[in-house]
Write a protein that holds these residues in place. Structure first.
Motif, mmCIF file in Angstrom:
data_model
loop_
_atom_site.group_PDB
_atom_site.id
_atom_site.type_symbol
_atom_site.label_atom_id
_atom_site.label_comp_id
_atom_site.label_asym_id
_atom_site.label_seq_id
_atom_site.Cartn_x
_atom_site.Cartn_y
_atom_site.Cartn_z
ATOM 1 N N HIS A 16 54.127 52.818 16.162
ATOM 2 C CA HIS A 16 53.182 51.820 16.660
ATOM 3 C C HIS A 16 53.023 52.047 18.155
ATOM 4 O O HIS A 16 53.802 52.763 18.784
ATOM 5 C CB HIS A 16 53.655 50.392 16.358
ATOM 6 C CG HIS A 16 54.929 50.010 17.061
ATOM 7 N ND1 HIS A 16 54.997 49.022 18.004
ATOM 8 C CD2 HIS A 16 56.195 50.505 16.953
ATOM 9 C CE1 HIS A 16 56.247 48.917 18.445
ATOM 10 N NE2 HIS A 16 56.983 49.798 17.813
ATOM 11 N N ALA A 17 52.024 51.414 18.745
ATOM 12 C CA ALA A 17 51.688 51.665 20.149
ATOM 13 C C ALA A 17 52.658 51.011 21.113
ATOM 14 O O ALA A 17 52.791 51.431 22.258
ATOM 15 C CB ALA A 17 50.261 51.185 20.433
ATOM 16 N N GLY A 18 53.336 49.941 20.677
ATOM 17 C CA GLY A 18 54.215 49.225 21.586
ATOM 18 C C GLY A 18 53.450 48.234 22.439
ATOM 19 O O GLY A 18 52.219 48.137 22.379
ATOM 20 N N PRO A 19 54.166 47.485 23.263
ATOM 21 C CA PRO A 19 53.534 46.404 24.047
ATOM 22 C C PRO A 19 52.808 46.925 25.279
ATOM 23 O O PRO A 19 53.171 46.617 26.427
ATOM 24 C CB PRO A 19 54.725 45.525 24.423
ATOM 25 C CG PRO A 19 55.867 46.474 24.518
ATOM 26 C CD PRO A 19 55.631 47.504 23.438
ATOM 27 N N LEU A 20 51.757 47.730 25.063
ATOM 28 C CA LEU A 20 50.998 48.231 26.198
ATOM 29 C C LEU A 20 50.244 47.077 26.854
ATOM 30 O O LEU A 20 49.587 46.277 26.175
ATOM 31 C CB LEU A 20 49.999 49.299 25.732
ATOM 32 C CG LEU A 20 50.601 50.571 25.124
ATOM 33 C CD1 LEU A 20 49.487 51.475 24.607
ATOM 34 C CD2 LEU A 20 51.449 51.296 26.157
ATOM 35 N N PRO A 21 50.314 46.964 28.181
ATOM 36 C CA PRO A 21 49.604 45.873 28.852
ATOM 37 C C PRO A 21 48.103 45.961 28.625
ATOM 38 O O PRO A 21 47.518 47.051 28.574
ATOM 39 C CB PRO A 21 49.959 46.076 30.329
ATOM 40 C CG PRO A 21 51.201 46.892 30.328
ATOM 41 C CD PRO A 21 51.104 47.775 29.116
ATOM 42 N N THR A 22 47.478 44.822 28.474
ATOM 43 C CA THR A 22 46.033 44.762 28.364
ATOM 44 C C THR A 22 45.407 45.182 29.687
ATOM 45 O O THR A 22 45.862 44.746 30.743
ATOM 46 C CB THR A 22 45.587 43.334 28.011
ATOM 47 O OG1 THR A 22 46.151 42.977 26.752
ATOM 48 C CG2 THR A 22 44.075 43.222 27.948
ATOM 49 N N PRO A 23 44.380 46.039 29.666
ATOM 50 C CA PRO A 23 43.716 46.377 30.929
ATOM 51 C C PRO A 23 43.220 45.120 31.626
ATOM 52 O O PRO A 23 42.591 44.257 31.007
ATOM 53 C CB PRO A 23 42.548 47.270 30.480
ATOM 54 C CG PRO A 23 42.972 47.819 29.162
ATOM 55 C CD PRO A 23 43.794 46.742 28.521
ATOM 56 N N MET A 24 43.527 44.999 32.906
ATOM 57 C CA MET A 24 43.145 43.810 33.666
ATOM 58 C C MET A 24 41.763 44.037 34.263
ATOM 59 O O MET A 24 41.567 44.986 35.025
ATOM 60 C CB MET A 24 44.155 43.554 34.779
ATOM 61 C CG MET A 24 45.598 43.461 34.294
ATOM 62 S SD MET A 24 46.078 41.826 33.780
ATOM 63 C CE MET A 24 46.847 41.227 35.266
ATOM 64 N N PRO A 25 40.777 43.198 33.936
ATOM 65 C CA PRO A 25 39.452 43.361 34.536
ATOM 66 C C PRO A 25 39.515 43.194 36.048
ATOM 67 O O PRO A 25 40.430 42.572 36.592
ATOM 68 C CB PRO A 25 38.633 42.226 33.890
ATOM 69 C CG PRO A 25 39.412 41.818 32.682
ATOM 70 C CD PRO A 25 40.843 42.070 33.010
ATOM 71 N N SER A 26 38.526 43.756 36.719
ATOM 72 C CA SER A 26 38.456 43.596 38.172
ATOM 73 C C SER A 26 38.239 42.125 38.518
ATOM 74 O O SER A 26 37.611 41.380 37.753
ATOM 75 C CB SER A 26 37.304 44.423 38.737
ATOM 76 O OG SER A 26 37.475 45.794 38.436
ATOM 77 N N PRO A 27 38.740 41.689 39.673
ATOM 78 C CA PRO A 27 38.453 40.314 40.102
ATOM 79 C C PRO A 27 36.953 40.071 40.161
ATOM 80 O O PRO A 27 36.156 40.997 40.379
ATOM 81 C CB PRO A 27 39.093 40.237 41.495
ATOM 82 C CG PRO A 27 40.146 41.302 41.490
ATOM 83 C CD PRO A 27 39.602 42.406 40.630
ATOM 84 N N LEU A 28 36.555 38.816 39.966
ATOM 85 C CA LEU A 28 35.132 38.493 39.965
ATOM 86 C C LEU A 28 34.504 38.713 41.338
ATOM 87 O O LEU A 28 33.283 38.847 41.447
ATOM 88 C CB LEU A 28 34.928 37.037 39.522
ATOM 89 C CG LEU A 28 35.350 36.741 38.081
ATOM 90 C CD1 LEU A 28 35.094 35.278 37.760
ATOM 91 C CD2 LEU A 28 34.610 37.631 37.102
ATOM 92 N N SER A 29 35.322 38.711 42.378
ATOM 93 C CA SER A 29 34.829 38.977 43.724
ATOM 94 C C SER A 29 35.995 39.420 44.573
ATOM 95 O O SER A 29 37.157 39.304 44.172
ATOM 96 C CB SER A 29 34.171 37.733 44.323
ATOM 97 O OG SER A 29 35.137 36.717 44.486
ATOM 98 N N GLN A 30 35.704 39.898 45.764
ATOM 99 C CA GLN A 30 36.749 40.337 46.670
ATOM 100 C C GLN A 30 37.316 39.137 47.405
ATOM 101 O O GLN A 30 36.590 38.379 48.037
ATOM 102 C CB GLN A 30 36.185 41.345 47.687
ATOM 103 C CG GLN A 30 37.257 41.963 48.585
ATOM 104 C CD GLN A 30 38.247 42.802 47.788
ATOM 105 O OE1 GLN A 30 37.852 43.516 46.879
ATOM 106 N NE2 GLN A 30 39.521 42.712 48.125
ATOM 107 N N ALA A 31 38.624 38.952 47.315
ATOM 108 C CA ALA A 31 39.253 37.818 47.981
ATOM 109 C C ALA A 31 39.283 38.033 49.486
ATOM 110 O O ALA A 31 39.379 39.149 49.972
ATOM 111 C CB ALA A 31 40.672 37.621 47.468
#
Length: 588
Positions: free
Chosen positions: A357-372
């Motif tokens: 099985h693939a294992g607990p690969l982290p979900t790709p994190m989307p880019s922030p909605l804007s630059q902080a």
């Protein structure tokens, strides 16, 4: 709890509160958490005189309950909280509600006005007389047992009943309402030896259902591929070893619910990840490939089954645990350790290979909605720094919000410590008291991972950690917002309201100024964060580290993922080019 004739010959006369505290001490209780007041001061006096039970004064009764909760979750013993009448008593309710929902054994000792003043205009009267509200009606829904101790002699029966109710299945809080004059009354009790009269729970004497045992065992034996989803009840039942052995016999993949990351080794090849809305996509993949889904010690509430309902509907489900699951399946109730051992005994000896099985690969994190604005640390980097510094025997308490979702998804549980998330009620600020209670109970380094919203609710319990030199490391992910609320507004309501976005605060500087003896650090990057955490590990008392995060960063939280993907794919270039101000997103 009766006295023999010889017991009574050797009896002594003591205050009720002295007897109560002595009984708790004999049961192995080491700490009583709470906040004082006129109608509970006699109990605190008894704790002080006892010498073997330590009284810990919190800043707020909610946190006092969570201290008792954290104590119970990390020791397996009943946690005890004490509070006065009126507002002090009412402040217990949300903490007791969490303990009730998460099945944590807690005993609440709640002061009341003297019985002679009930219904006569007493300050903070909650007797239900003469138009006052009845405290029993408030505490009944959030407790397994609630009783008013109307006279001193009745405590002899009520205390064991309360403790037994708190520790029975399903576990939860018990409440004793103690009028001030009853606390002060003197009772005649036998002189006892060292054996406890209020004992820890023993294994259930109830026999397992034979027909259900055969059905569950046969189903598992015939299954080619099995996905086990394990929950918090395993930790409460001290059944990790039994779970691992059953997984070995079945060759099963093992997933965990968000509040039970520590019940199975997160680095084991069988580990599939966290189930539910803050979990890993591999769990759904394993579920779709499985012939049987075995729930162990979980009812699979919504946070643990989010995203899995369709796959669950086409998979055979069996369940081991004292309570029936929220999904349809074959259930074997009774004591969880007994059930695990009985099912394992009916399987062929020797291990089965675990399918790939693939294992607990982290979900790709989307880019922030804007630059902080300003310098921020992405959650993935911050959690990775925590992982490198976290002792493997530490306890971890994770609060609600974006920081919590990131920690649940990204941070492996320590191998020899608890990883606790309060998903029963999900109350923000739970971790501050709970972490302190766990640290004082066990003496182990304890990490509290929380956002700034949780900190502003109950973070001043840092003062309690300083006062008692508790080995707690507070890690505050400060995005200057109720960021999960702001993201919900963005995705589900068409825009962000300014009231969930705050002006910038320097939490580390503020805490350092308030508590000069506390090691308080504002970490500017992941390396600085790791250095500060390692320094805290080397110390004997509390440490405080704050990191700045982006309020528009999207956490690994299933309800946000599809919206984030759409926003990123359709508006990414437009946002970069057409924003007139930093931090503004134009959603077309």
């Amino acid at each position: 709890m009766t006295s023999t004739t010889s017991d009574l010959r050797d009896a002594e006369t003591v205050r009720l509160v002295d007897h109560l505290v002595a009984e708790l001490a004999r049961a192995g209780v080491t700490h009583v958490f709470g906040v004082g007041g006129a109608n509970i001061e006699d109990l605190y006096d008894a704790v002080h005189r006892c010498g073997t039970v330590r009284g810990v004064v919190a800043k707020h009764e909610f946190s006092a309950v969570t201290m008792a909760d954290g104590y119970a979750r990390t020791t397996g013993r009943i946690g005890v909280v004490a509070a006065t009448s009126g507002g002090g008593a009412m402040n217990l309710v949300p903490g007791l509600a969490e303990a009730h929902a998460s099945r944590v054994p807690v005993l609440a000792l709640v002061g009341q006005p003297p019985t002679g003043q009930e219904g006569r205009g007493a300050f903070q009267d909650s007797s239900g007389k003469a138009g006052s509200f009845d405290a029993r009606e408030v505490f009944d829904p959030v407790s397994r047992f609630c009783a008013r101790v109307d006279d001193a002699d009745s405590l002899v029966q009520l205390l064991p009943r309360a403790v037994a109710a708190a520790q029975a299945d399903p576990r939860g809080p018990a409440v004793l309402l103690l009028p001030k004059d009853v606390q002060q009354a003197r009772i005649r009790v036998p002189v006892r030896g060292p054996a406890p009269c209020v004992s820890a729970p023993t294994a259930s004497a109830a026999r397992l259902d034979g027909a259900a045992l055969i059905t569950v065992s046969d189903t598992l034996r015939k299954a080619g591929r099995v996905l086990m989803i394990a929950g918090e009840e395993l930790a409460a039942a001290h059944a990790r070893t039994e779970l691992a052995e059953l997984a070995r016999r079945l060759g099963a993949w093992v997933a965990v619910t968000p509040d039970a990351k520590d019940v199975f080794d997160n680095r084991d090849p069988r580990f599939a990840g966290v189930a539910g809305v803050m979990g890993h996509t591999n769990v759904e993949d394993c579920l779709r490939r499985a012939d049987v889904c075995l729930l162990v010690g979980t009812r699979l509430p919504l946070l643990a089954r989010g995203g899995l309902d369709r796959a669950l509907a086409t998979t055979d489900i069996v369940c081991l645990g004292p309570e029936p699951p929220f999904v349809a399946g074959t259930a074997l109730g009774g004591d969880l350790r007994d059930a695990l051992r009985a099912v394992t005994a009916r399987l062929p000896p020797g291990p089965r290979p675990c399918p790939p099985h693939a294992g607990p690969l982290p979900t790709p994190m989307p880019s922030p909605l804007s630059q902080a604005r300003g310098r921020t640390i992405p959650y993935r980097q911050a959690v990775a720094a925590v992982e490198t510094a976290l002792p493997q025997d530490a306890h971890v308490f994770v609060d609600a919000g974006n920081a919590g979702a990131s920690a649940i998804h990204l941070l492996p549980a320590p191998r020899r410590g608890r990883f606790v998330v309060a998903v029963g009620m999900g109350g923000m600020g739970y971790t501050f008291g709970a972490g302190i209670g766990a640290a004082l109970a066990t003496g182990r380094r304890t990490y509290v991972l929380a956002g700034d919203g949780a900190f502003f609710m109950h973070g001043m319990e840092v003062h309690t950690a300083v006062e008692y030199a508790a080995p707690v490391t507070f890690v505050i992910f400060n995005n200057n917002a109720h960021a999960m609320c702001a993201l919900r507004e963005e995705f589900f309501q068409g825009g962000v309201r300014d009231d969930d976005l705050f002006a910038r605060t320097d939490l580390a500087a503020g805490v350092a100024a308030a508590f000069p003896s506390l090691d308080a650090t504002g970490a500017g990057d992941a390396a600085h964060l790791r250095t500060a955490l390692l320094r805290g590990n080397a110390g004997g008392g509390p440490a405080f580290v704050a990191v700045d995060c982006d309020p528009r960063e999207i956490p690994p939280f299933l309800p946000f993922q599809s919206f984030a993907d759409i926003t990123e794919s359709t508006n990414g270039s437009e946002n970069k080019e057409s924003s007139d101000e930093p931090g503004v997103v134009h959603v077309g």
